[in-house]
Design a protein around this motif. Sequence first.
Motif, mmCIF file in Angstrom:
data_model
loop_
_atom_site.group_PDB
_atom_site.id
_atom_site.type_symbol
_atom_site.label_atom_id
_atom_site.label_comp_id
_atom_site.label_asym_id
_atom_site.label_seq_id
_atom_site.Cartn_x
_atom_site.Cartn_y
_atom_site.Cartn_z
ATOM 1 N N GLY A 117 5.147 -5.021 -6.098
ATOM 2 C CA GLY A 117 4.913 -3.583 -6.131
ATOM 3 C C GLY A 117 5.307 -2.951 -7.449
ATOM 4 N N ASN A 118 6.084 -3.689 -8.265
ATOM 5 C CA ASN A 118 6.545 -3.192 -9.567
ATOM 6 C C ASN A 118 7.262 -1.854 -9.407
ATOM 7 N N VAL A 119 8.258 -1.840 -8.519
ATOM 8 C CA VAL A 119 8.993 -0.611 -8.220
ATOM 9 C C VAL A 119 10.492 -0.870 -8.274
ATOM 10 N N PRO A 120 11.282 0.178 -8.457
ATOM 11 C CA PRO A 120 12.740 0.024 -8.386
ATOM 12 C C PRO A 120 13.185 -0.093 -6.938
ATOM 13 N N VAL A 121 14.391 -0.574 -6.740
ATOM 14 C CA VAL A 121 14.956 -0.658 -5.399
ATOM 15 C C VAL A 121 16.301 0.051 -5.403
ATOM 16 N N VAL A 122 16.538 0.827 -4.368
ATOM 17 C CA VAL A 122 17.793 1.582 -4.235
ATOM 18 C C VAL A 122 18.552 1.043 -3.018
ATOM 19 N N PRO A 123 19.771 0.529 -3.209
ATOM 20 C CA PRO A 123 20.559 0.050 -2.065
ATOM 21 C C PRO A 123 21.136 1.223 -1.272
ATOM 22 N N VAL A 124 21.060 1.134 0.047
ATOM 23 C CA VAL A 124 21.551 2.206 0.919
ATOM 24 C C VAL A 124 22.433 1.589 2.001
ATOM 25 N N ALA A 125 23.663 2.071 2.103
ATOM 26 C CA ALA A 125 24.603 1.556 3.098
ATOM 27 C C ALA A 125 24.802 2.566 4.225
ATOM 28 N N MET A 126 24.477 2.141 5.439
ATOM 29 C CA MET A 126 24.763 2.941 6.622
ATOM 30 C C MET A 126 26.199 2.653 7.045
ATOM 31 N N ILE A 127 26.934 3.698 7.388
ATOM 32 C CA ILE A 127 28.351 3.571 7.714
ATOM 33 C C ILE A 127 28.620 4.022 9.154
ATOM 34 N N ASP A 128 29.180 3.131 9.950
ATOM 35 C CA ASP A 128 29.660 3.420 11.319
ATOM 36 C C ASP A 128 28.559 3.663 12.342
ATOM 37 N N THR A 129 27.300 3.374 12.028
ATOM 38 C CA THR A 129 26.251 3.605 13.034
ATOM 39 C C THR A 129 26.384 2.643 14.209
ATOM 40 N N LYS A 163 0.840 -1.218 0.000
ATOM 41 C CA LYS A 163 0.000 0.000 0.000
ATOM 42 C C LYS A 163 0.864 1.252 0.000
ATOM 43 N N VAL A 164 1.947 1.233 0.763
ATOM 44 C CA VAL A 164 2.872 2.378 0.776
ATOM 45 C C VAL A 164 3.405 2.628 -0.636
ATOM 46 N N LEU A 165 3.793 1.551 -1.310
ATOM 47 C CA LEU A 165 4.355 1.673 -2.663
ATOM 48 C C LEU A 165 3.298 2.110 -3.668
ATOM 49 N N HIS A 166 2.105 1.566 -3.575
ATOM 50 C CA HIS A 166 1.034 1.946 -4.495
ATOM 51 C C HIS A 166 0.607 3.402 -4.316
ATOM 52 N N ASP A 167 0.838 3.924 -3.101
ATOM 53 C CA ASP A 167 0.541 5.340 -2.843
ATOM 54 C C ASP A 167 1.663 6.248 -3.339
ATOM 55 N N GLY A 168 2.697 5.652 -3.953
ATOM 56 C CA GLY A 168 3.790 6.449 -4.500
ATOM 57 C C GLY A 168 4.795 6.924 -3.469
ATOM 58 N N GLU A 169 4.907 6.193 -2.350
ATOM 59 C CA GLU A 169 5.793 6.610 -1.268
ATOM 60 C C GLU A 169 7.086 5.802 -1.254
ATOM 61 N N VAL A 170 7.957 6.156 -0.303
ATOM 62 C CA VAL A 170 9.247 5.486 -0.123
ATOM 63 C C VAL A 170 9.135 4.488 1.025
ATOM 64 N N LEU A 171 9.516 3.241 0.770
ATOM 65 C CA LEU A 171 9.459 2.197 1.794
ATOM 66 C C LEU A 171 10.873 1.729 2.104
ATOM 67 N N GLY A 172 11.252 1.784 3.380
ATOM 68 C CA GLY A 172 12.563 1.319 3.800
ATOM 69 C C GLY A 172 12.499 -0.116 4.308
ATOM 70 N N ILE A 173 13.376 -0.980 3.815
ATOM 71 C CA ILE A 173 13.404 -2.379 4.224
ATOM 72 C C ILE A 173 14.834 -2.782 4.582
ATOM 73 N N TYR A 174 14.972 -3.532 5.668
ATOM 74 C CA TYR A 174 16.265 -4.107 6.043
ATOM 75 C C TYR A 174 16.259 -5.577 5.611
ATOM 76 N N PRO A 175 16.884 -5.905 4.478
ATOM 77 C CA PRO A 175 16.829 -7.276 3.962
ATOM 78 C C PRO A 175 17.380 -8.329 4.920
ATOM 79 N N GLU A 176 18.309 -7.933 5.793
ATOM 80 C CA GLU A 176 18.870 -8.909 6.733
ATOM 81 C C GLU A 176 17.844 -9.360 7.769
ATOM 82 N N GLY A 177 16.785 -8.585 7.942
ATOM 83 C CA GLY A 177 15.715 -8.969 8.851
ATOM 84 C C GLY A 177 15.934 -8.592 10.297
ATOM 85 N N THR A 178 17.167 -8.304 10.665
ATOM 86 C CA THR A 178 17.503 -7.922 12.030
ATOM 87 C C THR A 178 18.846 -7.212 12.005
ATOM 88 N N ARG A 179 19.190 -6.567 13.099
ATOM 89 C CA ARG A 179 20.476 -5.875 13.153
ATOM 90 C C ARG A 179 21.643 -6.860 13.162
#
Length: 230
Positions: free
Chosen positions: A142-154, A106-122
């Motif tokens: 969702g038929n949407v692109p995916v953008v990889p995002v790397a957090m550094i040193d958190t 629903k978030v994607l169909h509304d044209g929004e940005v959805l953040g997902i952590y593929p690892e499932g946990t920290r």
Amino acid sequence: MFYWFMKNLVAGPILKTVFRPWVTGLDNIPKKGGVILAINHLSFIDSVFLPLVLDRRIFFLAKSDYFTGRGLKGWATKAFMNGTGMLPIDRSGGKASEASLNTGLKVLHDGEVLGIYPEGTRSPDGKLYRGRTGVARMILEGNVPVVPVAMIDTEKIMPQGTTIPKVQRLGIVIGEPLDFSRFAGLESDRFILRSITDEIMYELNRLSGQEYVDVYASSVKDRMSARPAR
């Protein structure tokens, strides 16, 4: 309104001043339309700092337990979750898992940005672990692109088990969008889902520079918790 208020007038300016996050690749995030940000997960504060540097609002899926606490602590936790764009989901499996998928779609169909952590946990130790294929299914359905995002040193700022962050800089590296439209209609093929997920994890590995371990982070955590105390 609360999200905008916290990001732009209260927590956002303070956190940016104190921790001075640096970011590269902001232009890689589409200016409009549904998109998934696939993020490595090093620390609790990943979900705090990423929204601060984005022009668009980002939504995350979070355990519904965070929204049902009682008393002052329960209210504060719920307020924080709402303020950082968290959406409550039931992770107990079965129909609940399907409901979680539908919430994200629903978030994607509304044209929004959805953040997902593929690892499932920290990550328990700063390494990058095997991705869960739920992100791939969400991409295809969702038929949407995916953008990889790397957090550094958190993880250095707020390691697991700590409540007070250390003051130092952190980074965010945003990669180029990945297009998996060639797999449209194959969201039930587990081999396709694994292939997509592995490609995403490869990009996160390249962007973050983390050591990659081809097992699930949850399995490593289970083994750690099962070790007898010395």
